[in-house]
Design a protein around this motif. Sequence first.
Motif, PDB file in Angstrom:
ATOM      1  N   ILE A 198      26.205 -10.270 -34.395  1.00  0.00           N
ATOM      2  CA  ILE A 198      25.109 -10.335 -35.482  1.00  0.00           C
ATOM      3  C   ILE A 198      24.192 -11.465 -34.968  1.00  0.00           C
ATOM      4  CG2 ILE A 198      25.132 -11.193 -37.785  1.00  0.00           C
ATOM      5  CD1 ILE A 198      25.952  -8.198 -37.284  1.00  0.00           C
ATOM      6  N   VAL A 199      24.841 -12.496 -34.440  1.00  0.00           N
ATOM      7  CA  VAL A 199      24.232 -13.747 -33.950  1.00  0.00           C
ATOM      8  C   VAL A 199      22.856 -13.496 -33.149  1.00  0.00           C
ATOM      9  CG1 VAL A 199      24.229 -16.085 -33.207  1.00  0.00           C
ATOM     10  CG2 VAL A 199      26.100 -15.465 -34.513  1.00  0.00           C
ATOM     11  N   GLY A 200      23.385 -12.712 -32.117  1.00  0.00           N
ATOM     12  CA  GLY A 200      22.293 -12.299 -31.068  1.00  0.00           C
ATOM     13  C   GLY A 200      21.237 -11.384 -31.842  1.00  0.00           C
ATOM     14  N   ALA A 201      21.601 -10.560 -32.678  1.00  0.00           N
ATOM     15  CA  ALA A 201      20.719  -9.585 -33.453  1.00  0.00           C
ATOM     16  C   ALA A 201      19.511 -10.882 -34.290  1.00  0.00           C
ATOM     17  CB  ALA A 201      21.360  -8.670 -34.458  1.00  0.00           C
ATOM     18  N   VAL A 202      20.168 -11.869 -34.858  1.00  0.00           N
ATOM     19  CA  VAL A 202      19.246 -12.634 -35.753  1.00  0.00           C
ATOM     20  C   VAL A 202      18.407 -13.338 -34.908  1.00  0.00           C
ATOM     21  CG1 VAL A 202      19.285 -14.788 -37.220  1.00  0.00           C
ATOM     22  CG2 VAL A 202      20.860 -13.026 -37.558  1.00  0.00           C
ATOM     23  N   LEU A 203      19.116 -13.995 -33.802  1.00  0.00           N
ATOM     24  CA  LEU A 203      17.940 -14.617 -32.728  1.00  0.00           C
ATOM     25  C   LEU A 203      17.012 -13.724 -32.109  1.00  0.00           C
ATOM     26  CD1 LEU A 203      20.745 -16.570 -30.848  1.00  0.00           C
ATOM     27  CD2 LEU A 203      19.202 -17.788 -32.561  1.00  0.00           C
ATOM     28  N   SER A 204      17.395 -12.419 -32.007  1.00  0.00           N
ATOM     29  CA  SER A 204      16.422 -11.454 -30.955  1.00  0.00           C
ATOM     30  C   SER A 204      15.192 -11.320 -32.263  1.00  0.00           C
ATOM     31  CB  SER A 204      16.998 -10.438 -30.706  1.00  0.00           C
ATOM     32  OG  SER A 204      17.506  -9.548 -31.802  1.00  0.00           O
ATOM     33  N   VAL A 205      15.692 -11.163 -33.399  1.00  0.00           N
ATOM     34  CA  VAL A 205      14.617 -10.949 -34.464  1.00  0.00           C
ATOM     35  C   VAL A 205      13.703 -12.080 -34.655  1.00  0.00           C
ATOM     36  CG1 VAL A 205      14.425 -10.467 -36.938  1.00  0.00           C
ATOM     37  CG2 VAL A 205      16.030  -9.286 -35.548  1.00  0.00           C
ATOM     38  N   ILE A 206      14.129 -13.303 -34.747  1.00  0.00           N
ATOM     39  CA  ILE A 206      13.291 -14.478 -34.880  1.00  0.00           C
ATOM     40  C   ILE A 206      12.456 -14.737 -33.836  1.00  0.00           C
ATOM     41  CG2 ILE A 206      13.802 -16.988 -35.025  1.00  0.00           C
ATOM     42  CD1 ILE A 206      16.223 -16.751 -36.478  1.00  0.00           C
ATOM     43  N   ALA A 207      12.959 -14.435 -32.568  1.00  0.00           N
ATOM     44  CA  ALA A 207      12.110 -14.745 -31.306  1.00  0.00           C
ATOM     45  C   ALA A 207      10.939 -13.641 -31.325  1.00  0.00           C
ATOM     46  CB  ALA A 207      12.804 -14.655 -30.071  1.00  0.00           C
ATOM     47  N   SER A 208      11.305 -12.388 -31.451  1.00  0.00           N
ATOM     48  CA  SER A 208      10.093 -11.554 -31.459  1.00  0.00           C
ATOM     49  C   SER A 208       9.172 -11.583 -32.654  1.00  0.00           C
ATOM     50  CB  SER A 208      10.759  -9.951 -31.467  1.00  0.00           C
ATOM     51  OG  SER A 208      11.709  -9.770 -32.480  1.00  0.00           O
ATOM     52  N   ALA A 209       9.697 -11.884 -33.770  1.00  0.00           N
ATOM     53  CA  ALA A 209       8.847 -12.031 -34.912  1.00  0.00           C
ATOM     54  C   ALA A 209       7.971 -13.349 -34.786  1.00  0.00           C
ATOM     55  CB  ALA A 209       9.594 -12.196 -36.186  1.00  0.00           C
ATOM     56  N   SER A 210       8.386 -14.505 -34.602  1.00  0.00           N
ATOM     57  CA  SER A 210       7.585 -15.557 -34.308  1.00  0.00           C
ATOM     58  C   SER A 210       6.460 -15.519 -33.291  1.00  0.00           C
ATOM     59  CB  SER A 210       8.637 -16.733 -34.097  1.00  0.00           C
ATOM     60  OG  SER A 210       9.387 -16.645 -32.856  1.00  0.00           O
ATOM     61  N   LEU A 211       7.001 -14.724 -32.207  1.00  0.00           N
ATOM     62  CA  LEU A 211       5.953 -14.544 -30.864  1.00  0.00           C
ATOM     63  C   LEU A 211       4.851 -13.485 -31.548  1.00  0.00           C
ATOM     64  CD1 LEU A 211       5.095 -14.902 -27.990  1.00  0.00           C
ATOM     65  CD2 LEU A 211       6.413 -12.885 -27.616  1.00  0.00           C
ATOM     66  N   VAL A 212       5.034 -12.530 -32.108  1.00  0.00           N
ATOM     67  CA  VAL A 212       3.917 -11.537 -32.477  1.00  0.00           C
ATOM     68  C   VAL A 212       3.164 -12.276 -33.658  1.00  0.00           C
ATOM     69  CG1 VAL A 212       3.476  -9.379 -33.433  1.00  0.00           C
ATOM     70  CG2 VAL A 212       5.196  -9.578 -31.952  1.00  0.00           C
TER      71      VAL A 212
END
Length: 538
Positions: A198-212
């Motif tokens: 779950i932690v990895g999923a949240v971090l991946s969403v934050i990283a991709s969303a903030s970049l785009v």
Amino acid sequence: MTSARRRWAGLVFISIAVALIIVDSTIVNVAIPSIVRDLDITSTQVQWVQESYTLVFAALLLVFGTLADRYGRRRILLNGVAFFATASVFAALAPSGNLLIGARIIQGIGGAMALPTTLSLINATFRGRERGIAFAVWGSTIGGMVAVGPLLGGWLTTYYSWRWAFGINVPLAVAIVIGVLLCVPESKDSGQPRRIDIVGAVLSVIASASLVFGLIEGRSYGWWLVAADNKPVFGNWAWPFALSPIPMAFAVTLLSGSAFIWWGIQRQRAGRTTLLAFALFAIPSFRNGNVAAMIVSLGEFGIILSLPLWLQNVIGYDALQTGLVLLALAIGSFAASGLSSVALAKISPVAIVRIGIVAEIIGVAGLGLVISSSATWLTIIPFLFVYGFGVGLATAQLTGVVLKDVPVEQSGQGSGTASTARQIGSALGIAILGTILFTSVGSSLNYRLSDDSAALSASARSQIVDTVVLSAGGAIPGLAAKDPQVGAAAREAFSDGTRYSAFAASGFLVLGLLATLRLSGRTGDEAAEPSPEEQRSR
């Protein structure tokens, strides 16, 4: 029905599921001018209508790839198709741009459930040469649907409504569910059930969303400082700082991305499951193939955002005519699918990938050379065909190269990782090429109007530039009707932006070609089996 026939029949319905997901990422492009008029959306919202789907899609692929391995690949596929169809109904009924973007986000969730499971089902069902053929069908479906989507969308938009571009998904989803239930056997990991990171999923969403977010909104909010007369507003809250939120968004990307990698490596060392298949990156074909796939995807489909806008707002085609022009891409892709299956008997998959990328570079760079306000379909179609031919060759075989050495029990996570690499590349491509398009249009139009003999005032010039950019070119026909000279300048400026976007896409493809140089030309079986010389030395 024999097991072999059932297997190939299942591939047909898996391919239709792929088509459903890919078509919806492209079918909207030719409908955008109509959506702009009906819902009065801005050029930034135009990017978000595309990007929201791709972003959520990319962010959740890893999660659902892992869930598919654990709970059943067919089950996740069916749920994803059902979820996707339901979201399509909301998109078709959306009364505003923001609600349409919301429906696209929900569609992205359904697409993320479906796409990686199609790959892992193929990986689990087919072996040897059959697997290569199955991957060729899968990849050619993607390439073909990139152009069939605009054709279908153009026909529906011209003769019915852009809303049917989403409504058509419902009957397709019903056919997929029935066919998959009848012809595709369930497949899942037979080992110990794995916990979801779950932690990895949240971090991946934050990283991709903030970049785009940063890439798309940078031209609106300011890349470093906020313009005094253009303070960002989020809901009812105005941005209070002189520093733009964009560098802060990129800082969040860097921090969350680093934290995601650190967290995943720590979990892997502790023997716990990770969202990203870090262990699989020890496989050279998987590691190098994913790098190449992501870079290639940066340039592969981003150009499809700008071409329909240019064809309709500058050249004057309607949505159906635009779809017919883009059909050349699909024809090229389908032609490549037949050739690739024959070529596999003579040359390696990696060689086919490289030939395909070279064809894409020629096609996209060629488009950049011929795009102008006076261009015709006769000058565009040949390069679109070459581009589509390259997509058809490269997409399927690059996927096969990435997954050829991945163990079957990890095929869901592996295909999720492979699909994520592609979708992140695609999302970045749309964001970067869209920003290049609209920024270039604004700069070029401002320059052309400043040299205009009509001697427009600075405020009038700025208003015209903002109108053209914010409408994603939709205001050009109206401006031309009022003032032919201003209209001509706007058409030339939009052509400039489209041309620069095409050249940038071809540049990314060149980088992708260079990335394939680290890929081995041997198949997994060849790599595992010693050569005759090695056998004699033993």
